[in-house]
Design a protein around this motif. Structure first.
Motif, PDB file in Angstrom:
ATOM      1  N   SER A  26      43.560  36.588 -29.830  1.00 36.77           N
ATOM      2  CA  SER A  26      44.723  36.559 -29.145  1.00 36.77           C
ATOM      3  C   SER A  26      45.084  38.260 -28.071  1.00 36.77           C
ATOM      4  O   SER A  26      45.585  38.105 -27.246  1.00 36.77           O
ATOM      5  N   PHE A  27      45.264  39.212 -29.266  1.00 39.33           N
ATOM      6  CA  PHE A  27      45.794  40.192 -28.981  1.00 39.33           C
ATOM      7  C   PHE A  27      45.088  41.188 -27.670  1.00 39.33           C
ATOM      8  O   PHE A  27      45.805  41.109 -26.990  1.00 39.33           O
ATOM      9  N   GLU A  28      44.111  40.815 -28.553  1.00 42.48           N
ATOM     10  CA  GLU A  28      42.745  40.859 -27.373  1.00 42.48           C
ATOM     11  C   GLU A  28      42.705  40.973 -26.230  1.00 42.48           C
ATOM     12  O   GLU A  28      42.812  41.783 -25.143  1.00 42.48           O
ATOM     13  N   ASP A  29      42.442  39.820 -25.544  1.00 37.46           N
ATOM     14  CA  ASP A  29      42.919  39.311 -25.032  1.00 37.46           C
ATOM     15  C   ASP A  29      44.532  39.057 -23.742  1.00 37.46           C
ATOM     16  O   ASP A  29      43.964  39.594 -22.281  1.00 37.46           O
ATOM     17  N   ASP A  30      45.270  39.651 -24.280  1.00 35.12           N
ATOM     18  CA  ASP A  30      46.390  40.282 -23.156  1.00 35.12           C
ATOM     19  C   ASP A  30      46.411  41.376 -22.841  1.00 35.12           C
ATOM     20  O   ASP A  30      46.253  42.396 -21.940  1.00 35.12           O
TER      21      ASP A  30
END
Length: 349
Positions: free
Chosen positions: A201-205
């Protein structure tokens, strides 16, 4: 003139790529298009392109697997991977597949042209000039021990090396370097025990924030934020198994270098322990030897190529680190019960 192959399962996307490159002044000729990884592999064997521009997510054989097979057989071929924001997690695998550059969709024509220019420069000089050889080992280790201060210092040193190699970094270079270091950082915290769902989730942000990175200062700020969040995902009191981390690092080295002539001593030197200790801890954690693991990785890759490519047995043996095709056939039959040729006949594309 350099030969280029375009690979995307969307015809409209291929047409946009084709028009953009045809209207540029680049010394290239577009020798063909492919709608999926399998078709791309067939055309690569027939036409031997210098550069491949390929979407990462396609039905059947995707861009990751196609890149892995192409780089195993034709390591000098440049591969630019196209990846959508929401699919960034696939880029972790693309790094291991040895793609040499990355662009985030939607692709802007100037970005594509600059990325192709960089690729042609690498082809011309026979080395990857846009991303100098860098050692990320210390950064990875500092992340795993949650040392934020030292992690930031290592990031600064890497950016200084990037600036020295390229006094005026272009936007595509910054983007490519950012994606590469992001994958390395997130893999490090995953191996240290971070929650995979939270990391994804944090990667895509982070990937979406890359559209605001246009200078080294922007990249430094973005990178420091990434480090802080990654270490935050680990937690202050989380326990992790150093032996398991050592084994995972050894396995990663084998995955990336299986096609080369590697040994227990070489892997031990890479992970900074003695061969005897590595052999003992590897056997304890996996139930088998490092030599056996290397053989299984090579056989797995060879089986994929036997099923999905038209390369000869000799080519496949050489591409997967076997000293000769006869030795390859002996090992293959010992493990599979049949010869490579028989296996291919039973698994025809």
């Amino acid at each position: 003139m350099y030969k280029v192959l375009l690979v995307d399962d969307e015809e409209l996307e291929r047409k946009i790529l084709w028009l953009t490159l045809q209207n540029s002044d680049l010394p290239i000729t577009i020798l063909g298009e492919a709608g999926n990884g399998r078709e791309a592999l067939e055309k690569v064997h027939l036409t031997r392109p210098d550069l491949i521009i390929m979407d990462i997510k396609m039905p059947g054989i995707d861009g990751i697997e196609a890149t892995r097979q192409i780089k195993a057989l034709y390591p000098a071929t440049e591969v630019i991977i196209l990846t959508a924001y929401g699919k960034f997690s696939y880029s972790q695998q693309a790094i291991k597949a040895q793609a040499t550059d990355y662009l985030l969709k939607p692709i802007q024509p100037p970005q594509l042209i600059e990325a192709v220019k960089l690729a042609l420069g690498r082809l011309s000089h026979k080395k990857f000039q846009s991303c100098p050889a860098m050692d990320f080992t210390i950064l990875e280790e500092q992340l795993k021990t949650r040392n934020l201060k030292e992690s930031k210092r290592q990031l600064t040193l890497l950016l200084e090396l990037l600036a020295t190699s390229n006094p005026i970094p272009l936007a595509p270079l910054l983007n490519s370097f950012a994606l590469r270091i992001m994958v390395i950082v997130t893999q490090a915290v995953l191996s240290a025990g971070a929650d995979p769902a939270k990391v994804t989730s944090f990667e895509d942000d982070l990937a979406q924030d890359l559209c605001h990175v246009s200078s080294l200062e922007d990249l430094k700020s973005w990178g420091e934020t990434m480090l802080e969040k990654c270490i935050g995902l680990l937690g202050l009191n989380q326990q992790f198994d150093q032996g398991q981390l050592l084994v995972r690092k050894a396995m990663d080295y084998v995955e990336l270098n299986f096609a080369n002539n590697i040994s227990l001593n070489m892997v031990a030197a890479y992970v900074h322990v003695s061969p005897a200790y590595l052999s003992r801890i590897f056997n304890k954690k996996t139930g088998g030897s490092l030599t056996d693991y290397l053989a299984q990785v090579r056989l797995k890759k060879a089986k994929q190529q036997l099923r999905l490519s038209t390369a000869t047995i000799d080519q496949i043996a050489a591409a997967n680190g076997f000293n000769s095709s006869s030795y390859f056939s002996t090992i293959f039959k010992k493990n599979e019960g049949i010869t490579p040729s028989e296996y291919r006949a039973n698994h025809t594309i």
